[in-house]
Design a protein around this motif. Structure first.
Motif, mmCIF file in Angstrom:
data_model
loop_
_atom_site.group_PDB
_atom_site.id
_atom_site.type_symbol
_atom_site.label_atom_id
_atom_site.label_comp_id
_atom_site.label_asym_id
_atom_site.label_seq_id
_atom_site.Cartn_x
_atom_site.Cartn_y
_atom_site.Cartn_z
ATOM 1 N N ALA A 113 0.838 -1.204 0.000
ATOM 2 C CA ALA A 113 0.000 0.000 0.000
ATOM 3 C C ALA A 113 0.875 1.257 0.000
ATOM 4 O O ALA A 113 0.599 2.213 -0.732
ATOM 5 C CB ALA A 113 -0.928 -0.006 1.212
ATOM 6 N N ALA A 114 1.929 1.245 0.810
ATOM 7 C CA ALA A 114 2.837 2.400 0.842
ATOM 8 C C ALA A 114 3.467 2.631 -0.519
ATOM 9 O O ALA A 114 3.535 3.764 -1.011
ATOM 10 C CB ALA A 114 3.918 2.179 1.897
ATOM 11 N N GLY A 115 3.913 1.560 -1.147
ATOM 12 C CA GLY A 115 4.528 1.687 -2.467
ATOM 13 C C GLY A 115 3.555 2.187 -3.511
ATOM 14 O O GLY A 115 3.894 3.046 -4.335
ATOM 15 N N ILE A 116 2.340 1.672 -3.485
ATOM 16 C CA ILE A 116 1.332 2.094 -4.466
ATOM 17 C C ILE A 116 0.962 3.555 -4.274
ATOM 18 O O ILE A 116 0.911 4.333 -5.239
ATOM 19 C CB ILE A 116 0.083 1.184 -4.372
ATOM 20 C CG1 ILE A 116 0.423 -0.216 -4.887
ATOM 21 C CG2 ILE A 116 -1.102 1.776 -5.124
ATOM 22 C CD1 ILE A 116 -0.619 -1.266 -4.581
ATOM 23 N N VAL A 117 0.737 3.960 -3.039
ATOM 24 C CA VAL A 117 0.365 5.354 -2.763
ATOM 25 C C VAL A 117 1.480 6.292 -3.232
ATOM 26 O O VAL A 117 1.217 7.294 -3.915
ATOM 27 C CB VAL A 117 0.065 5.545 -1.256
ATOM 28 C CG1 VAL A 117 -0.018 7.017 -0.893
ATOM 29 C CG2 VAL A 117 -1.225 4.826 -0.882
ATOM 30 N N VAL A 122 3.849 10.202 -7.028
ATOM 31 C CA VAL A 122 4.981 10.664 -7.846
ATOM 32 C C VAL A 122 4.601 10.675 -9.331
ATOM 33 O O VAL A 122 4.908 11.627 -10.055
ATOM 34 C CB VAL A 122 6.222 9.772 -7.599
ATOM 35 C CG1 VAL A 122 7.323 10.061 -8.607
ATOM 36 C CG2 VAL A 122 6.728 9.980 -6.178
ATOM 37 N N PHE A 123 3.906 9.647 -9.794
ATOM 38 C CA PHE A 123 3.520 9.571 -11.209
ATOM 39 C C PHE A 123 2.655 10.759 -11.599
ATOM 40 O O PHE A 123 2.914 11.433 -12.600
ATOM 41 C CB PHE A 123 2.779 8.249 -11.472
ATOM 42 C CG PHE A 123 2.233 8.143 -12.860
ATOM 43 C CD1 PHE A 123 3.086 7.895 -13.930
ATOM 44 C CD2 PHE A 123 0.875 8.303 -13.111
ATOM 45 C CE1 PHE A 123 2.596 7.798 -15.216
ATOM 46 C CE2 PHE A 123 0.384 8.207 -14.390
ATOM 47 C CZ PHE A 123 1.237 7.959 -15.453
ATOM 48 N N PHE A 124 1.618 11.053 -10.820
ATOM 49 C CA PHE A 124 0.723 12.147 -11.173
ATOM 50 C C PHE A 124 1.388 13.505 -10.996
ATOM 51 O O PHE A 124 1.058 14.457 -11.700
ATOM 52 C CB PHE A 124 -0.593 12.041 -10.401
ATOM 53 C CG PHE A 124 -1.499 10.982 -10.952
ATOM 54 C CD1 PHE A 124 -2.112 11.148 -12.191
ATOM 55 C CD2 PHE A 124 -1.727 9.808 -10.259
ATOM 56 C CE1 PHE A 124 -2.935 10.172 -12.719
ATOM 57 C CE2 PHE A 124 -2.539 8.827 -10.773
ATOM 58 C CZ PHE A 124 -3.151 9.003 -12.013
ATOM 59 N N LEU A 125 2.350 13.611 -10.081
ATOM 60 C CA LEU A 125 3.116 14.851 -9.972
ATOM 61 C C LEU A 125 3.987 15.050 -11.208
ATOM 62 O O LEU A 125 4.123 16.164 -11.711
ATOM 63 C CB LEU A 125 3.989 14.842 -8.718
ATOM 64 C CG LEU A 125 3.322 15.198 -7.398
ATOM 65 C CD1 LEU A 125 4.320 15.073 -6.251
ATOM 66 C CD2 LEU A 125 2.738 16.592 -7.429
ATOM 67 N N GLN A 126 4.584 13.970 -11.701
ATOM 68 C CA GLN A 126 5.478 14.053 -12.863
ATOM 69 C C GLN A 126 4.728 14.443 -14.133
ATOM 70 O O GLN A 126 5.245 15.190 -14.957
ATOM 71 C CB GLN A 126 6.196 12.723 -13.083
ATOM 72 C CG GLN A 126 7.255 12.423 -12.064
ATOM 73 C CD GLN A 126 8.387 13.442 -12.096
ATOM 74 O OE1 GLN A 126 8.857 13.833 -13.161
ATOM 75 N NE2 GLN A 126 8.810 13.888 -10.925
ATOM 76 N N ILE A 127 3.539 13.899 -14.316
ATOM 77 C CA ILE A 127 2.813 14.206 -15.561
ATOM 78 C C ILE A 127 1.979 15.478 -15.430
ATOM 79 O O ILE A 127 1.393 15.933 -16.402
ATOM 80 C CB ILE A 127 1.922 13.030 -16.016
ATOM 81 C CG1 ILE A 127 0.810 12.741 -15.000
ATOM 82 C CG2 ILE A 127 2.739 11.793 -16.297
ATOM 83 C CD1 ILE A 127 -0.232 11.762 -15.517
ATOM 84 N N GLY A 128 1.945 16.024 -14.229
ATOM 85 C CA GLY A 128 1.251 17.290 -14.021
ATOM 86 C C GLY A 128 -0.255 17.159 -13.955
ATOM 87 O O GLY A 128 -0.967 18.145 -14.085
ATOM 88 N N ALA A 129 -0.745 15.971 -13.786
ATOM 89 C CA ALA A 129 -2.188 15.766 -13.688
ATOM 90 C C ALA A 129 -2.659 16.225 -12.318
ATOM 91 O O ALA A 129 -1.977 16.055 -11.321
ATOM 92 C CB ALA A 129 -2.530 14.304 -13.896
ATOM 93 N N ASP A 130 -3.830 16.824 -12.317
ATOM 94 C CA ASP A 130 -4.376 17.303 -11.052
ATOM 95 C C ASP A 130 -5.508 16.377 -10.620
ATOM 96 O O ASP A 130 -6.663 16.592 -10.926
ATOM 97 C CB ASP A 130 -4.891 18.735 -11.203
ATOM 98 C CG ASP A 130 -5.285 19.337 -9.867
ATOM 99 O OD1 ASP A 130 -4.749 18.878 -8.839
ATOM 100 O OD2 ASP A 130 -6.130 20.258 -9.867
ATOM 101 N N VAL A 131 -5.109 15.323 -9.942
ATOM 102 C CA VAL A 131 -6.088 14.405 -9.376
ATOM 103 C C VAL A 131 -6.169 14.785 -7.899
ATOM 104 O O VAL A 131 -5.188 14.594 -7.164
ATOM 105 C CB VAL A 131 -5.649 12.931 -9.555
ATOM 106 C CG1 VAL A 131 -6.653 11.990 -8.916
ATOM 107 C CG2 VAL A 131 -5.434 12.613 -11.023
ATOM 108 N N PRO A 132 -7.303 15.327 -7.476
ATOM 109 C CA PRO A 132 -7.374 15.913 -6.132
ATOM 110 C C PRO A 132 -6.919 14.976 -5.014
ATOM 111 O O PRO A 132 -6.161 15.385 -4.149
ATOM 112 C CB PRO A 132 -8.855 16.266 -5.968
ATOM 113 C CG PRO A 132 -9.366 16.421 -7.354
ATOM 114 C CD PRO A 132 -8.551 15.490 -8.210
ATOM 115 N N ILE A 133 -7.349 13.759 -5.046
ATOM 116 C CA ILE A 133 -7.005 12.870 -3.933
ATOM 117 C C ILE A 133 -5.526 12.471 -3.946
ATOM 118 O O ILE A 133 -4.943 12.182 -2.917
ATOM 119 C CB ILE A 133 -7.914 11.623 -3.908
ATOM 120 C CG1 ILE A 133 -7.812 10.968 -2.535
ATOM 121 C CG2 ILE A 133 -7.566 10.654 -5.014
ATOM 122 C CD1 ILE A 133 -8.903 9.999 -2.224
#
Length: 182
Positions: A113-117, A122-133
């Motif tokens: 769970a820690a690894g997935i979270v 990191v993935f969504f920060l890198q691609i610049g996607a704004d997924v609120p959660i």
């Protein structure tokens, strides 16, 4: 003279321990290393004792290719014969191993769970996607807590498995020391 008697008693208890390992196998044959794993003695001592038991007619050697497998002689009792303290130590060992297995599975779940979270964060920060959660600043903290809990469960696994390993060997040693001091 008393020393000879004590040595013989100690040998006898070791013989019974080996015989009990085979009795616990419910009719299956075991190799010498399989027998040794269940005993508080080394492989050389186990090899010597199973050969002596064979010479006494209490064990039978079955050769399967290059593998030597041992079984109880037909004249031997098929049910284990224990000192009550050994039976109690075996129950405690089984419970400790079960607890360790459960703690290990929980630790794997928490670590995953820690690894997935963290990976999603990191993935969504890198691609610049704004997924609120997934872009909340508390997400790395949450992943760190999962990682810490996973580590604690792995430590609990180690402690439980070590206790299970040690309790039986300690009980065997106590019985042997008690029989030698008499």
């Amino acid at each position: 003279m008393a020393t000879d008697t004590m040595i013989q008693e100690s040998r006898s208890s070791s013989y019974e321990e080996i015989l009990n390992v085979l009795r616990e196998a419910d009719g299956d044959t075991l190799t010498t290393p399989e027998i040794e794993q269940a005993l508080p003695i080394g492989i050389r001592a186990t090899q010597k004792k199973v050969r002596e038991l064979e010479e006494m007619g209490r064990l039978v050697l079955d050769r399967e290719g290059n593998t030597n497998r041992w079984r109880l002689a037909d004249t031997e009792p098929q049910k284990p014969v224990y000192h009550p303290a050994i039976a109690d130590a075996k129950r405690k060992r089984a419970k400790a191993y079960e607890l360790g297995d459960k703690a290990f599975i929980i630790g794997i779940g928490l670590g995953s769970a820690a690894g997935i979270v963290m990976a999603y964060h990191v993935f969504f920060l890198q691609i610049g996607a704004d997924v609120p959660i997934l872009s909340q600043p508390t997400l790395p903290f949450t992943a760190s807590v999962f990682g810490l809990l996973a580590s604690l469960f792995f430590v609990a696994t180690f402690v439980a498995k070590t206790f299970g390993y040690v309790i039986l060997r300690w009980q065997h040693r106590q019985i042997n020391e008690d029989s030698l001091s008499r």
